[in-house]
Design a protein around this motif. Structure first.
Motif, mmCIF file in Angstrom:
data_model
loop_
_atom_site.group_PDB
_atom_site.id
_atom_site.type_symbol
_atom_site.label_atom_id
_atom_site.label_comp_id
_atom_site.label_asym_id
_atom_site.label_seq_id
_atom_site.Cartn_x
_atom_site.Cartn_y
_atom_site.Cartn_z
ATOM 1 N N TYR A 270 0.659 -1.111 0.077
ATOM 2 C CA TYR A 270 -0.147 -0.012 0.120
ATOM 3 C C TYR A 270 0.748 1.269 -0.034
ATOM 4 O O TYR A 270 2.090 1.362 0.399
ATOM 5 N N PRO A 271 0.229 2.227 -0.291
ATOM 6 C CA PRO A 271 1.045 3.543 -0.853
ATOM 7 C C PRO A 271 1.239 4.177 0.696
ATOM 8 O O PRO A 271 0.661 4.090 1.595
ATOM 9 N N GLY A 272 2.577 5.183 0.642
ATOM 10 C CA GLY A 272 3.009 5.628 2.081
ATOM 11 C C GLY A 272 2.077 6.980 1.836
ATOM 12 O O GLY A 272 2.675 7.691 0.988
ATOM 13 N N PRO A 273 1.712 7.436 2.703
ATOM 14 C CA PRO A 273 1.034 8.830 2.625
ATOM 15 C C PRO A 273 1.912 10.049 2.462
ATOM 16 O O PRO A 273 1.436 10.849 1.787
ATOM 17 N N THR A 274 2.969 9.971 2.984
ATOM 18 C CA THR A 274 4.012 10.874 2.645
ATOM 19 C C THR A 274 4.351 11.305 1.253
ATOM 20 O O THR A 274 4.919 12.431 0.902
ATOM 21 N N LYS A 275 4.195 10.111 0.195
ATOM 22 C CA LYS A 275 4.455 10.213 -1.256
ATOM 23 C C LYS A 275 3.782 11.427 -1.903
ATOM 24 O O LYS A 275 4.014 11.804 -2.518
ATOM 25 N N SER A 276 2.387 11.165 -1.413
ATOM 26 C CA SER A 276 1.636 12.298 -1.814
ATOM 27 C C SER A 276 1.195 13.518 -1.155
ATOM 28 O O SER A 276 0.941 14.734 -1.640
ATOM 29 N N ALA B 91 -2.461 10.294 12.713
ATOM 30 C CA ALA B 91 -2.203 8.859 13.014
ATOM 31 C C ALA B 91 -2.986 7.906 11.881
ATOM 32 O O ALA B 91 -4.234 8.635 11.371
ATOM 33 N N ALA B 92 -2.426 7.239 11.529
ATOM 34 C CA ALA B 92 -2.945 6.179 10.262
ATOM 35 C C ALA B 92 -3.913 5.311 10.834
ATOM 36 O O ALA B 92 -3.666 4.485 11.966
ATOM 37 N N TRP B 93 -4.966 4.912 10.051
ATOM 38 C CA TRP B 93 -6.007 3.956 10.428
ATOM 39 C C TRP B 93 -6.121 2.766 9.377
ATOM 40 O O TRP B 93 -6.475 3.637 8.198
ATOM 41 N N PHE B 94 -6.351 1.680 9.552
ATOM 42 C CA PHE B 94 -6.412 0.750 8.406
ATOM 43 C C PHE B 94 -8.162 0.923 8.188
ATOM 44 O O PHE B 94 -9.016 1.097 9.045
ATOM 45 N N LYS B 95 -8.566 0.802 6.976
ATOM 46 C CA LYS B 95 -9.951 0.678 6.633
ATOM 47 C C LYS B 95 -10.358 -0.805 7.047
ATOM 48 O O LYS B 95 -9.586 -1.753 6.704
ATOM 49 N N GLY B 96 -11.468 -1.099 7.703
ATOM 50 C CA GLY B 96 -11.859 -2.268 8.085
ATOM 51 C C GLY B 96 -11.955 -3.252 6.786
ATOM 52 O O GLY B 96 -12.009 -4.418 7.058
ATOM 53 N N THR B 97 -12.251 -2.937 5.491
ATOM 54 C CA THR B 97 -12.374 -3.579 4.487
ATOM 55 C C THR B 97 -10.778 -4.020 3.748
ATOM 56 O O THR B 97 -10.678 -4.841 2.936
ATOM 57 N N ALA B 98 -9.777 -3.338 4.476
ATOM 58 C CA ALA B 98 -8.459 -3.785 4.256
ATOM 59 C C ALA B 98 -8.158 -5.246 5.172
ATOM 60 O O ALA B 98 -6.890 -5.237 5.328
ATOM 61 N N THR B 99 -8.730 -6.300 4.722
ATOM 62 C CA THR B 99 -8.438 -7.228 5.554
ATOM 63 C C THR B 99 -7.345 -7.984 5.172
ATOM 64 O O THR B 99 -6.382 -8.820 5.862
ATOM 65 N N HIS B 100 -6.811 -8.127 3.672
ATOM 66 C CA HIS B 100 -5.618 -8.480 3.274
ATOM 67 C C HIS B 100 -4.144 -7.798 3.979
ATOM 68 O O HIS B 100 -3.268 -8.581 4.152
ATOM 69 N N LEU B 101 -4.367 -6.738 4.488
ATOM 70 C CA LEU B 101 -3.540 -5.995 5.216
ATOM 71 C C LEU B 101 -3.589 -6.440 6.684
ATOM 72 O O LEU B 101 -2.367 -6.640 7.414
ATOM 73 N N LEU B 102 -4.904 -6.207 7.220
ATOM 74 C CA LEU B 102 -5.114 -6.742 8.773
ATOM 75 C C LEU B 102 -4.319 -8.087 8.975
ATOM 76 O O LEU B 102 -3.761 -8.274 10.212
ATOM 77 N N GLU B 103 -4.592 -8.982 8.133
ATOM 78 C CA GLU B 103 -4.198 -10.375 8.377
ATOM 79 C C GLU B 103 -2.592 -10.632 8.702
ATOM 80 O O GLU B 103 -2.301 -11.369 9.128
ATOM 81 N N ARG B 104 -1.781 -9.608 8.060
ATOM 82 C CA ARG B 104 -0.511 -9.735 8.088
ATOM 83 C C ARG B 104 0.134 -8.868 9.078
ATOM 84 O O ARG B 104 1.351 -8.714 9.251
ATOM 85 N N VAL B 105 -0.707 -8.350 9.945
ATOM 86 C CA VAL B 105 -0.160 -7.540 11.270
ATOM 87 C C VAL B 105 0.355 -8.546 12.519
ATOM 88 O O VAL B 105 1.090 -7.977 13.320
ATOM 89 N N ASP B 106 -0.334 -9.769 12.508
ATOM 90 C CA ASP B 106 -0.154 -10.695 13.758
ATOM 91 C C ASP B 106 1.493 -10.738 14.047
ATOM 92 O O ASP B 106 1.774 -10.743 15.234
ATOM 93 N N PRO B 107 2.666 -10.906 12.982
ATOM 94 C CA PRO B 107 3.799 -11.022 13.435
ATOM 95 C C PRO B 107 4.231 -9.793 14.251
ATOM 96 O O PRO B 107 5.170 -9.930 15.088
ATOM 97 N N TYR B 108 3.754 -8.637 13.840
ATOM 98 C CA TYR B 108 4.319 -7.632 14.724
ATOM 99 C C TYR B 108 3.667 -7.790 16.040
ATOM 100 O O TYR B 108 4.249 -7.172 17.193
ATOM 101 N N PHE B 109 2.541 -8.156 16.445
ATOM 102 C CA PHE B 109 1.872 -8.253 17.646
ATOM 103 C C PHE B 109 2.842 -9.135 18.482
ATOM 104 O O PHE B 109 3.286 -9.013 19.528
ATOM 105 N N GLU B 110 3.391 -10.287 17.685
ATOM 106 C CA GLU B 110 4.008 -11.340 18.485
ATOM 107 C C GLU B 110 5.623 -10.767 18.835
ATOM 108 O O GLU B 110 5.906 -10.909 19.805
ATOM 109 N N LEU B 111 5.945 -9.987 17.774
ATOM 110 C CA LEU B 111 7.464 -9.440 18.014
ATOM 111 C C LEU B 111 7.298 -8.587 19.280
ATOM 112 O O LEU B 111 8.065 -8.374 20.215
#
Length: 127
Positions: A51-57, A71-91
């Motif tokens: 996904y794009p970085g907001p600072t680019k635009s 602060a950045a917030w995910f849209k609830g529809t961005a499930t393909h991104l939300l599913e990939r956050v778990d490794p960060y929680f574990e770390l």
């Protein structure tokens, strides 16, 4: 619906860093094992491509003088991104960094938006 994962307590500047910022601090301070570093680096590379970085635009989107406490917030529809956050929680959990999940239909004044995220200035910060 918007979703944000952030520190449970503010940092020294009164900001609640997001999950990526928290992991980045650990990496930049050399606190990650080789395996953790590889997981963090791989995750960041994937998200940077996904996904794009907001600072680019909008280079000023996170400028504290222009947009205090943005602060950045995910849209609830961005499930393909939300599913990939778990490794960060574990770390973060392994390093005793507490993270909370926030859900809101209206987290603040939207200053940036794309298909998967918004960046907002919380209402109390924009008044």
């Amino acid at each position: 619906m918007y979703i944000r994962y952030q520190a449970s307590v503010p940092n020294h500047r009164g900001i609640y860093p997001g999950v990526f910022g928290l992991a980045n601090v650990l990496a930049h301070k050399g606190k990650l094992s080789d395996t953790e570093w590889a997981t963090w680096r791989s995750g960041n590379d994937w998200f940077n491509e996904a996904y794009p970085g907001p600072t680019k635009s909008n280079p000023d989107v996170y400028d504290p003088q222009v947009n205090p406490r943005a602060a950045a917030w995910f849209k609830g529809t961005a499930t393909h991104l939300l599913e990939r956050v778990d490794p960060y929680f574990e770390l973060l959990k392994r390093h005793d960094v507490q993270v909370v999940r926030l859900i809101s239909d209206d987290p603040g004044k939207i200053i940036y938006e794309d298909s998967v995220q918004i960046v907002v200035v919380p209402y109390q910060a924009s008044t």
